[in-house]
Design a protein around this motif. Structure first.
Motif, PDB file in Angstrom:
ATOM      1  N   ASP A 131      38.776  41.282  44.718  1.00  0.00           N
ATOM      2  CA  ASP A 131      39.350  40.211  43.896  1.00  0.00           C
ATOM      3  C   ASP A 131      38.231  39.339  43.335  1.00  0.00           C
ATOM      4  OD1 ASP A 131      38.597  38.328  45.873  1.00  0.00           O
ATOM      5  OD2 ASP A 131      40.595  38.272  46.769  1.00  0.00           O
ATOM      6  N   GLU A 132      38.625  38.295  42.633  1.00  0.00           N
ATOM      7  CA  GLU A 132      37.640  37.443  41.950  1.00  0.00           C
ATOM      8  C   GLU A 132      36.774  36.627  42.900  1.00  0.00           C
ATOM      9  OE1 GLU A 132      41.463  35.391  42.530  1.00  0.00           O
ATOM     10  OE2 GLU A 132      41.019  37.204  41.421  1.00  0.00           O
ATOM     11  N   THR A 133      37.134  36.572  44.189  1.00  0.00           N
ATOM     12  CA  THR A 133      36.314  35.820  45.150  1.00  0.00           C
ATOM     13  C   THR A 133      35.164  36.658  45.707  1.00  0.00           C
ATOM     14  OG1 THR A 133      37.615  36.436  47.115  1.00  0.00           O
ATOM     15  CG2 THR A 133      38.353  34.483  45.859  1.00  0.00           C
ATOM     16  N   PHE A 134      35.170  37.961  45.473  1.00  0.00           N
ATOM     17  CA  PHE A 134      34.147  38.830  46.046  1.00  0.00           C
ATOM     18  C   PHE A 134      32.794  38.593  45.403  1.00  0.00           C
ATOM     19  CE2 PHE A 134      31.576  42.693  46.083  1.00  0.00           C
ATOM     20  CZ  PHE A 134      31.494  42.926  47.441  1.00  0.00           C
ATOM     21  N   ASN A 135      31.767  38.519  46.278  1.00  0.00           N
ATOM     22  CA  ASN A 135      30.383  38.387  45.836  1.00  0.00           C
ATOM     23  C   ASN A 135      29.544  39.187  46.828  1.00  0.00           C
ATOM     24  OD1 ASN A 135      27.638  37.068  46.181  1.00  0.00           O
ATOM     25  ND2 ASN A 135      28.335  36.046  44.315  1.00  0.00           N
ATOM     26  N   SER A 136      28.804  40.179  46.351  1.00  0.00           N
ATOM     27  CA  SER A 136      28.070  41.065  47.257  1.00  0.00           C
ATOM     28  C   SER A 136      26.978  40.327  48.044  1.00  0.00           C
ATOM     29  CB  SER A 136      27.475  42.245  46.498  1.00  0.00           C
ATOM     30  OG  SER A 136      26.578  41.805  45.511  1.00  0.00           O
ATOM     31  N   VAL A 137      26.343  39.339  47.444  1.00  0.00           N
ATOM     32  CA  VAL A 137      25.316  38.573  48.153  1.00  0.00           C
ATOM     33  C   VAL A 137      25.961  37.762  49.276  1.00  0.00           C
ATOM     34  CG1 VAL A 137      23.586  36.746  47.913  1.00  0.00           C
ATOM     35  CG2 VAL A 137      23.794  38.517  46.143  1.00  0.00           C
ATOM     36  N   LYS A 138      27.087  37.127  48.966  1.00  0.00           N
ATOM     37  CA  LYS A 138      27.824  36.357  49.972  1.00  0.00           C
ATOM     38  C   LYS A 138      28.295  37.274  51.103  1.00  0.00           C
ATOM     39  CE  LYS A 138      32.105  33.750  50.447  1.00  0.00           C
ATOM     40  NZ  LYS A 138      33.347  33.396  49.771  1.00  0.00           N
ATOM     41  N   ILE A 146      35.981  42.588  56.181  1.00  0.00           N
ATOM     42  CA  ILE A 146      36.130  43.210  54.866  1.00  0.00           C
ATOM     43  C   ILE A 146      37.122  42.406  54.024  1.00  0.00           C
ATOM     44  CG2 ILE A 146      37.070  45.262  53.706  1.00  0.00           C
ATOM     45  CD1 ILE A 146      35.835  46.910  56.081  1.00  0.00           C
ATOM     46  N   LYS A 147      38.274  42.123  54.595  1.00  0.00           N
ATOM     47  CA  LYS A 147      39.312  41.375  53.874  1.00  0.00           C
ATOM     48  C   LYS A 147      38.861  39.948  53.566  1.00  0.00           C
ATOM     49  CE  LYS A 147      43.056  44.093  55.855  1.00  0.00           C
ATOM     50  NZ  LYS A 147      44.171  44.103  56.808  1.00  0.00           N
ATOM     51  N   ASP A 148      38.167  39.305  54.521  1.00  0.00           N
ATOM     52  CA  ASP A 148      37.704  37.933  54.320  1.00  0.00           C
ATOM     53  C   ASP A 148      36.705  37.820  53.171  1.00  0.00           C
ATOM     54  OD1 ASP A 148      39.286  37.106  56.430  1.00  0.00           O
ATOM     55  OD2 ASP A 148      37.624  36.807  57.838  1.00  0.00           O
ATOM     56  N   ALA A 149      36.058  38.928  52.824  1.00  0.00           N
ATOM     57  CA  ALA A 149      35.059  38.924  51.747  1.00  0.00           C
ATOM     58  C   ALA A 149      35.682  39.101  50.366  1.00  0.00           C
ATOM     59  CB  ALA A 149      34.036  40.025  51.989  1.00  0.00           C
ATOM     60  N   GLY A 150      37.006  39.281  50.307  1.00  0.00           N
ATOM     61  CA  GLY A 150      37.665  39.473  49.019  1.00  0.00           C
ATOM     62  C   GLY A 150      37.847  40.934  48.647  1.00  0.00           C
ATOM     63  N   MET A 194      46.259  38.530  39.125  1.00  0.00           N
ATOM     64  CA  MET A 194      44.954  38.535  39.749  1.00  0.00           C
ATOM     65  C   MET A 194      44.138  39.697  39.171  1.00  0.00           C
ATOM     66  SD  MET A 194      43.858  38.995  43.770  1.00  0.00           S
ATOM     67  CE  MET A 194      45.210  40.069  44.098  1.00  0.00           C
ATOM     68  N   LYS A 195      42.940  39.383  38.724  1.00  0.00           N
ATOM     69  CA  LYS A 195      42.041  40.388  38.165  1.00  0.00           C
ATOM     70  C   LYS A 195      41.218  41.010  39.292  1.00  0.00           C
ATOM     71  CE  LYS A 195      38.558  40.943  34.625  1.00  0.00           C
ATOM     72  NZ  LYS A 195      39.023  41.839  33.620  1.00  0.00           N
ATOM     73  N   THR A 196      41.142  42.333  39.283  1.00  0.00           N
ATOM     74  CA  THR A 196      40.354  43.029  40.301  1.00  0.00           C
ATOM     75  C   THR A 196      39.214  43.791  39.642  1.00  0.00           C
ATOM     76  OG1 THR A 196      41.712  45.020  40.229  1.00  0.00           O
ATOM     77  CG2 THR A 196      42.372  43.317  41.795  1.00  0.00           C
ATOM     78  N   LYS A 197      38.248  44.149  40.464  1.00  0.00           N
ATOM     79  CA  LYS A 197      37.106  44.935  40.041  1.00  0.00           C
ATOM     80  C   LYS A 197      36.933  46.084  41.018  1.00  0.00           C
ATOM     81  CE  LYS A 197      32.896  43.584  38.069  1.00  0.00           C
ATOM     82  NZ  LYS A 197      31.699  42.790  37.984  1.00  0.00           N
ATOM     83  N   ARG A 198      36.331  47.165  40.556  1.00  0.00           N
ATOM     84  CA  ARG A 198      36.089  48.324  41.411  1.00  0.00           C
ATOM     85  C   ARG A 198      34.591  48.562  41.523  1.00  0.00           C
ATOM     86  NH1 ARG A 198      38.925  52.817  38.981  1.00  0.00           N
ATOM     87  NH2 ARG A 198      40.690  51.974  40.090  1.00  0.00           N
ATOM     88  N   PHE A 199      34.147  48.829  42.755  1.00  0.00           N
ATOM     89  CA  PHE A 199      32.769  49.216  43.017  1.00  0.00           C
ATOM     90  C   PHE A 199      32.810  50.533  43.780  1.00  0.00           C
ATOM     91  CE2 PHE A 199      32.577  44.595  42.754  1.00  0.00           C
ATOM     92  CZ  PHE A 199      31.490  44.403  41.915  1.00  0.00           C
TER      93      PHE A 199
END
Length: 113
Positions: A63-70, A39-43, A1-6
């Motif tokens: 994770d890859e499901t995270f979208n800030s607008v969503k 928080i968890k439900d948003a990815g 699983m690919k992750t991103k950091r903000f």
């Protein structure tokens, strides 16, 4: 699983009593369960907040499901999240360069080893 950091920044009001209360709300196991679920439900896989003086820094691993607008739409439609956010405004204040009503400001990465 690919992750991103903000990474984000936000200020607390410069008041020792308010800062202590804010820290108590965020102590291990003290955040409302509806908030941690949202928080968890948003990815968001991991979230950490650091504090120096009255300036906070938040690091999010997503994770890859995270979208800030969503996430913003989910939060806007969640009464418990709105209740939490309104409560947190008692402690938080906008950064001097923030837009009106903007709390957490996304940080620009300028270095990586």
């Amino acid at each position: 699983m690919k992750t991103k950091r903000f990474c984000y920044a936000c200020d607390l009001k410069s008041d020792a009593k308010l800062i202590a209360e804010y820290k108590a709300y965020h102590a291990a196991g003290k955040a409302w369960p509806e908030i941690t679920k949202s928080i968890k439900d948003a990815g968001i896989i991991d979230m950490q907040i650091y504090l120096t003086g009255n300036r906070m820094f938040m690091i999010m691993e997503v994770d890859e499901t995270f979208n800030s607008v969503k996430k913003a739409k989910m939060d806007a439609n969640n009464p418990k999240v709105q209740e939490w956010e309104n409560l947190m405004w008692k402690y938080q204040q906008e950064l001097p360069w923030a837009k009106n009503g903007e709390k957490w400001i996304l940080l620009e990465q300028i270095f990586q080893l």
